[in-house]
Scaffold this motif. Structure first.
Motif, PDB file in Angstrom:
ATOM      1  N   VAL A  11      38.216  50.366  40.833  1.00 52.52           N
ATOM      2  CA  VAL A  11      37.903  49.266  42.092  1.00 52.52           C
ATOM      3  C   VAL A  11      36.620  50.665  43.177  1.00 52.52           C
ATOM      4  CG1 VAL A  11      39.998  49.566  44.127  1.00 52.52           C
ATOM      5  CG2 VAL A  11      40.896  48.940  42.122  1.00 52.52           C
ATOM      6  N   SER A  18      30.150  49.962  41.339  1.00 49.60           N
ATOM      7  CA  SER A  18      31.031  50.182  40.456  1.00 49.60           C
ATOM      8  C   SER A  18      30.534  48.777  39.275  1.00 49.60           C
ATOM      9  CB  SER A  18      31.841  48.295  40.664  1.00 49.60           C
ATOM     10  OG  SER A  18      32.756  47.991  40.078  1.00 49.60           O
ATOM     11  N   GLY A  34      38.657  44.402  34.124  1.00 52.56           N
ATOM     12  CA  GLY A  34      38.312  43.973  35.778  1.00 52.56           C
ATOM     13  C   GLY A  34      37.737  44.637  36.917  1.00 52.56           C
ATOM     14  N   SER A  35      36.784  44.801  37.432  1.00 49.49           N
ATOM     15  CA  SER A  35      35.958  45.340  38.147  1.00 49.49           C
ATOM     16  C   SER A  35      36.548  44.830  39.834  1.00 49.49           C
ATOM     17  CB  SER A  35      34.705  45.636  38.327  1.00 49.49           C
ATOM     18  OG  SER A  35      34.430  46.476  39.118  1.00 49.49           O
ATOM     19  N   VAL A  36      36.918  45.356  40.673  1.00 47.51           N
ATOM     20  CA  VAL A  36      36.763  44.646  42.147  1.00 47.51           C
ATOM     21  C   VAL A  36      36.790  45.623  43.051  1.00 47.51           C
ATOM     22  CG1 VAL A  36      38.957  43.462  41.500  1.00 47.51           C
ATOM     23  CG2 VAL A  36      39.211  46.051  42.345  1.00 47.51           C
ATOM     24  N   HIS A  37      36.722  45.074  44.740  1.00 43.41           N
ATOM     25  CA  HIS A  37      36.113  45.819  45.763  1.00 43.41           C
ATOM     26  C   HIS A  37      36.386  45.732  46.945  1.00 43.41           C
ATOM     27  CE1 HIS A  37      32.302  45.671  43.620  1.00 43.41           C
ATOM     28  NE2 HIS A  37      32.537  43.371  43.394  1.00 43.41           N
ATOM     29  N   THR A  38      38.259  46.167  46.636  1.00 44.29           N
ATOM     30  CA  THR A  38      39.358  45.653  47.915  1.00 44.29           C
ATOM     31  C   THR A  38      40.666  45.648  47.449  1.00 44.29           C
ATOM     32  OG1 THR A  38      39.355  43.818  47.878  1.00 44.29           O
ATOM     33  CG2 THR A  38      37.469  44.213  49.060  1.00 44.29           C
ATOM     34  N   ASP A  41      42.817  42.628  45.850  1.00 45.83           N
ATOM     35  CA  ASP A  41      42.194  42.057  44.776  1.00 45.83           C
ATOM     36  C   ASP A  41      41.908  42.936  44.137  1.00 45.83           C
ATOM     37  OD1 ASP A  41      40.236  39.814  45.408  1.00 45.83           O
ATOM     38  OD2 ASP A  41      38.705  40.409  46.193  1.00 45.83           O
ATOM     39  N   ALA A  42      42.334  44.624  43.815  1.00 45.22           N
ATOM     40  CA  ALA A  42      42.881  45.037  43.429  1.00 45.22           C
ATOM     41  C   ALA A  42      44.503  45.442  42.873  1.00 45.22           C
ATOM     42  CB  ALA A  42      43.159  46.819  43.529  1.00 45.22           C
ATOM     43  N   LEU A  45      43.982  41.202  40.537  1.00 37.82           N
ATOM     44  CA  LEU A  45      43.845  41.960  38.944  1.00 37.82           C
ATOM     45  C   LEU A  45      45.134  42.773  38.381  1.00 37.82           C
ATOM     46  CD1 LEU A  45      41.851  42.268  36.809  1.00 37.82           C
ATOM     47  CD2 LEU A  45      41.387  44.853  38.445  1.00 37.82           C
TER      48      LEU A  45
END
Length: 124
Positions: A11, A18, A34-38, A41-42, A45
């Motif tokens: 995250v 990232s 998984g790779s998320v930005h918010t 979204d975390a 995920l």
């Protein structure tokens, strides 16, 4: 390299950072599930997978990852905070989770992963 049982999530609000973390994790034999930005979204995920480790940037722009870290802790998922903060600026809510200061090397990340996954640290 063996990746069974070595799934992690990232995250991080900065896409280039990232991608760098993904590359380093992959080179260390980890599967990035998984790779998320918010923060939003975390949580989405985390509803879809059960990673072995979560790598969390503390500051996600308008929010932080502290609620995500709490959710990970509730699920028995060890957390490593990856941050540009100095040690004195790290929020007290981070508790005893390891802090990996940016910039960091692949060896730094590998040491942090090994430390968080030792039997005395992974017993939740």
């Amino acid at each position: 390299m063996e990746t069974i049982g070595k799934g992690l999530i990232i995250v991080e609000d900065e896409p280039l950072i990232s991608l760098m973390i993904e590359d380093i994790a992959h080179d260390l034999g980890w599967l990035v599930v998984g790779s998320v930005h918010t923060e939003e979204d975390a949580f989405r995920l985390l509803g879809q997978c059960q990673p072995r480790v979560a790598l969390l940037d503390i500051n996600l722009g308008l929010t932080t990852s502290l609620a995500v870290a709490s959710s990970c802790q509730d699920r028995g998922i060890p957390v490593i905070f990856i941050t540009g903060y100095t040690a004195r600026d790290v929020p007290s809510q981070c508790g005893g989770a390891p802090i990996l200061a940016k910039p960091f090397s692949p060896c730094d990340l590998e040491r942090s992963l090994k430390r968080i996954l030792t039997p005395e640290n992974s017993a939740a």
